[in-house]
Motif scaffolding. Structure first.
Motif, mmCIF file in Angstrom:
data_model
loop_
_atom_site.group_PDB
_atom_site.id
_atom_site.type_symbol
_atom_site.label_atom_id
_atom_site.label_comp_id
_atom_site.label_asym_id
_atom_site.label_seq_id
_atom_site.Cartn_x
_atom_site.Cartn_y
_atom_site.Cartn_z
ATOM 1 N N VAL A 26 0.857 -1.346 0.049
ATOM 2 C CA VAL A 26 -0.139 -0.398 -0.059
ATOM 3 C C VAL A 26 1.018 0.946 -0.365
ATOM 4 O O VAL A 26 1.556 1.741 0.895
ATOM 5 C CB VAL A 26 -1.046 -0.109 1.099
ATOM 6 C CG1 VAL A 26 -1.617 1.341 1.503
ATOM 7 C CG2 VAL A 26 -1.844 -1.307 1.055
ATOM 8 N N ARG A 55 -5.597 -3.657 -0.562
ATOM 9 C CA ARG A 55 -5.178 -2.960 -1.401
ATOM 10 C C ARG A 55 -6.426 -1.389 -1.262
ATOM 11 O O ARG A 55 -7.309 -1.434 -1.206
ATOM 12 C CB ARG A 55 -4.669 -3.092 -2.559
ATOM 13 C CG ARG A 55 -4.084 -4.133 -2.366
ATOM 14 C CD ARG A 55 -3.676 -5.046 -4.029
ATOM 15 N NE ARG A 55 -2.985 -5.885 -4.021
ATOM 16 C CZ ARG A 55 -2.418 -5.988 -5.337
ATOM 17 N NH1 ARG A 55 -2.549 -5.244 -6.095
ATOM 18 N NH2 ARG A 55 -1.356 -6.909 -4.916
ATOM 19 N N PHE A 75 -10.825 0.146 0.805
ATOM 20 C CA PHE A 75 -10.028 -0.465 0.660
ATOM 21 C C PHE A 75 -10.717 -2.104 0.397
ATOM 22 O O PHE A 75 -11.730 -2.260 1.146
ATOM 23 C CB PHE A 75 -9.521 -0.210 2.186
ATOM 24 C CG PHE A 75 -8.076 -1.104 2.417
ATOM 25 C CD1 PHE A 75 -7.412 -0.423 2.128
ATOM 26 C CD2 PHE A 75 -8.163 -2.078 3.742
ATOM 27 C CE1 PHE A 75 -5.716 -0.553 2.657
ATOM 28 C CE2 PHE A 75 -6.443 -2.311 3.495
ATOM 29 C CZ PHE A 75 -5.335 -1.489 3.256
#
Ligand code: ADP
Ligand code: MG
Length: 255
Positions: free
Chosen positions: A38, A230, A226
């Protein structure tokens, strides 16, 4: 100059920065990558909401951002402090002074009164007590009657308010909150969300809040969607309808 030795720097104006942040639990077939490479740029002075399905890694993400947990790889900066490069003792110092955290399960100390729970971050970090600030938090959160009670003598909503007061008592630059209004009624959560949004706008504080509630998310300046560890998109200046549409659009994911 040799670029490989230059220490990386977070962009100016970011309250929180993450690069390549990854955390896997377990090993082999049973392993789960809760946060998967991320990259994040959270601007200062903004209320950011994080939304996504249960199990998508939101709690893991906010723990990593707060330095409560260490990533397997990748880095986190709080302001210009690269917290993933710090040893535990330095990390605790930075965290105690500039990060406030509201845990999903409150994490109040059961043997202490609400007042002592709220004041604990000041004691731990050698920060002077500001009674006017304590009073204004107690007023805003409506917990005056709870101050001498212990957590087990309080409802979930009351414990949540005490946990919010504990996170705000040091006036941290960054507040990370994991479902901070999950146990509150509509009126109480509106009041707390307005306060958080106001302190972002007026004091330049930054709040990152995990929530399941599209109305709560609509208080944010930006919503991060989210899914599967990710960031799957974001919504700027969200309305509850835009948030619902964004959640529906999360590719192949059930709410
Ligand atoms: P969310 O907050 O979005 O519900 P979590 O960050 O709690 O998601 O969890 C993400 C994934 O990581 C889930 O599959 C969860 O089961 C797993 N997980 C979270 N914490 C642990 C842990 N301490 N040990 C093993 N697996 C974990
Ligand atoms: Mg969670």
């Amino acid at each position: 100059m040799d670029d490989t030795t230059a220490s990386p720097v977070a962009p100016e104006g970011n309250a929180l920065t993450a690069r390549g942040l990854t955390k896997t639990y377990g090993s082999g077939d049973a392993s789960v990558t809760a946060v998967d490479h991320v990259d994040l740029d959270i601007p200062a002075g903004v209320l950011t909401a994080v939304m996504g399905p249960s199990g998508s890694g939101k709690t893991t993400l906010v723990h990593l951002l707060a330095g409560l947990d260490r990533p397997d790889s990748g880095d986190v900066w709080v302001g210009q402090d690269q917290i993933t490069a710090l040893k535990d003792k330095q990390l605790a110092k930075v965290r105690g002074r500039i990060v406030g955290f509201v845990f999903q399960g409150f994490n109040l100390l059961q043997t202490m009164s609400a007042r002592d729970n709220i004041l604990l971050p000041l004691r731990l970090n050698g920060i002077e007590r500001d009674d006017a600030w304590l009073d204004s938090l107690v007023d805003m959160l409506g917990i005056g009657r709870e101050l001498d009670r212990k957590p087990f003598e309080m409802s979930g909503g009351q414990q949540q308010r005490v946990a919010i007061a504990r996170a705000l008592i040091t006036r941290p630059q960054v507040v990370l909150a994991d479902e901070p209004t999950g146990n509150l009624d509509t009126h109480a959560s509106a009041e707390i969300l307005s306060h958080l949004r106001q302190s972002c706008r007026e004091l330049g504080q930054s709040v990152v809040m995990v929530t399941h509630d599209p109305t709560a998310a609509s208080y944010a300046g930006r919503v991060l969607l989210f899914a599967n560890g990710r960031v799957d998109g974001h919504i700027t200046d969200p309305t509850p309808d835009a948030v619902l549409a964004g959640l529906d659009a999360l590719a192949g994911v059930q709410r």
